[in-house]
Design a protein around this motif. Structure first.
Motif, PDB file in Angstrom:
ATOM      1  N   GLU A 186       8.785  72.966  38.366  1.00 58.87           N
ATOM      2  CA  GLU A 186       8.142  72.772  39.911  1.00 58.87           C
ATOM      3  C   GLU A 186       8.692  71.569  40.659  1.00 58.87           C
ATOM      4  N   LEU A 187       8.970  70.645  40.135  1.00 63.13           N
ATOM      5  CA  LEU A 187       9.373  69.330  40.794  1.00 63.13           C
ATOM      6  C   LEU A 187      10.986  69.533  41.356  1.00 63.13           C
ATOM      7  N   ALA A 188      11.679  69.848  40.609  1.00 67.97           N
ATOM      8  CA  ALA A 188      13.125  70.085  41.036  1.00 67.97           C
ATOM      9  C   ALA A 188      13.477  70.496  42.409  1.00 67.97           C
ATOM     10  N   TRP A 191      18.858  59.399  45.646  1.00 63.87           N
ATOM     11  CA  TRP A 191      17.847  60.221  45.073  1.00 63.87           C
ATOM     12  C   TRP A 191      16.903  59.525  44.470  1.00 63.87           C
ATOM     13  N   THR A 192      17.083  58.202  44.142  1.00 59.70           N
ATOM     14  CA  THR A 192      16.250  57.476  43.139  1.00 59.70           C
ATOM     15  C   THR A 192      14.524  57.276  43.887  1.00 59.70           C
ATOM     16  N   LEU A 193      14.561  57.064  45.155  1.00 62.36           N
ATOM     17  CA  LEU A 193      13.412  56.657  45.608  1.00 62.36           C
ATOM     18  C   LEU A 193      12.646  57.882  45.989  1.00 62.36           C
ATOM     19  N   ARG A 194      13.555  59.083  46.318  1.00 60.63           N
ATOM     20  CA  ARG A 194      12.962  60.346  46.531  1.00 60.63           C
ATOM     21  C   ARG A 194      12.395  60.820  45.219  1.00 60.63           C
ATOM     22  N   VAL A 195      12.847  60.719  44.040  1.00 65.03           N
ATOM     23  CA  VAL A 195      12.363  61.145  42.886  1.00 65.03           C
ATOM     24  C   VAL A 195      11.022  60.149  42.611  1.00 65.03           C
ATOM     25  N   LEU A 196      11.268  59.007  42.763  1.00 66.41           N
ATOM     26  CA  LEU A 196      10.054  58.214  42.159  1.00 66.41           C
ATOM     27  C   LEU A 196       8.951  58.557  43.266  1.00 66.41           C
ATOM     28  N   THR A 197       9.114  58.939  44.435  1.00 64.00           N
ATOM     29  CA  THR A 197       8.207  59.173  45.286  1.00 64.00           C
ATOM     30  C   THR A 197       7.400  60.476  44.843  1.00 64.00           C
ATOM     31  N   LEU A 198       8.366  61.613  44.720  1.00 60.99           N
ATOM     32  CA  LEU A 198       7.962  62.681  44.260  1.00 60.99           C
ATOM     33  C   LEU A 198       7.027  62.910  42.913  1.00 60.99           C
ATOM     34  N   ILE A 199       7.330  61.990  42.000  1.00 57.96           N
ATOM     35  CA  ILE A 199       6.600  61.793  40.859  1.00 57.96           C
ATOM     36  C   ILE A 199       5.293  61.160  41.231  1.00 57.96           C
ATOM     37  N   GLU A 213      18.641  71.682  40.649  1.00 55.72           N
ATOM     38  CA  GLU A 213      18.328  72.229  39.444  1.00 55.72           C
ATOM     39  C   GLU A 213      17.411  71.687  38.361  1.00 55.72           C
ATOM     40  N   ARG A 214      16.616  72.356  37.644  1.00 58.42           N
ATOM     41  CA  ARG A 214      15.783  71.843  36.617  1.00 58.42           C
ATOM     42  C   ARG A 214      16.538  70.774  35.802  1.00 58.42           C
ATOM     43  N   LEU A 215      17.578  71.161  34.866  1.00 56.94           N
ATOM     44  CA  LEU A 215      18.313  70.167  33.999  1.00 56.94           C
ATOM     45  C   LEU A 215      18.800  68.981  34.514  1.00 56.94           C
ATOM     46  N   PRO A 216      19.710  69.051  35.656  1.00 57.39           N
ATOM     47  CA  PRO A 216      20.144  68.034  36.488  1.00 57.39           C
ATOM     48  C   PRO A 216      18.941  66.896  36.931  1.00 57.39           C
ATOM     49  N   PHE A 217      18.048  67.670  37.257  1.00 54.28           N
ATOM     50  CA  PHE A 217      16.838  66.826  37.752  1.00 54.28           C
ATOM     51  C   PHE A 217      16.243  66.114  36.451  1.00 54.28           C
TER      52      PHE A 217
END
Length: 204
Positions: free
Chosen positions: A145-147, A127-135, A153-157
């Protein structure tokens, strides 16, 4: 231990050097350094205190408007009142780390290893590169909105983003996040088509 921003500012300025809390058991100890909005706040001592020993001066040194206000705060909770000496202990080291975007091969390799460990420990896959790219693609966007964009889910995200923040790769904004200079450099190098990985050392 949450400290209001106004009190944090007074700790930085040296006008506040005490804190009082009522706890069933101490939640900090001498030497604890807390990350706050103004940098690090260090706890120098922690000891139980009798309410009848407190003074107006103690209240002022804790950022409370009056002794009555401090006593009301301490008696409104179950447990033992504790007195702590506190001081500002400098900038959060993550601030300097976030600004450091000069990633040589050694730094990049270490980041890659740490991100790989986060991915390997995840129950929902890499998930790390996906989340970095998303941000990077959606800065200053609320986590709600991002999660869903990455099926979370929002809190784990938010917990995942905090892990990236510990590595100096993201910064929290009033709304949402953005990549730090270090995060932008890391993403450019680590995503597919970015800088190649340094060669593995030869076995002796």
């Amino acid at each position: 231990m949450l400290i209001p921003r106004a009190v944090l500012d007074e700790i930085v300025e040296g006008r506040v050097d005490l804190a009082f809390r009522t706890w069933r058991a101490p939640r900090v100890r001498a030497g604890t350094r807390m990350r706050t909005a103004v940098g690090l706040v260090e706890v120098l001592s922690v000891e139980p205190v009798g309410l009848d020993t407190l003074s107006e001066q103690d209240a002022l040194r804790a950022g409370s408007p009056s002794l009555d206000s401090l006593l009301s705060f301490l008696t409104g909770r179950e447990g033992t009142p504790y007195r702590m000496e506190v001081r500002h202990a400098g900038a959060d080291p993550r601030e300097q780390l976030r600004r450091d975007d000069a990633l040589d091969d050694a730094a990049l390799d270490e980041l890659r290893r740490r991100l790989d460990r986060l991915d390997a420990a995840s129950r929902h896959g890499a998930w790390t590169l996906r989340v970095l790219t998303l941000i990077a693609d959606h800065p200053a966007t609320n986590s709600a909105e991002l999660a869903p964009r990455v099926g979370r889910e929002r809190l784990p995200f938010k917990a995942d983003v905090r892990k990236l923040k510990e590595l100096g790769l993201t910064e929290s904004l009033d709304v949402g996040y953005r990549l730090s200079p270090r995060g932008r450099a890391a993403l450019a190098a680590l995503r597919p088509g970015g800088r190649p990985a340094p060669p593995a050392p030869e076995a002796p």
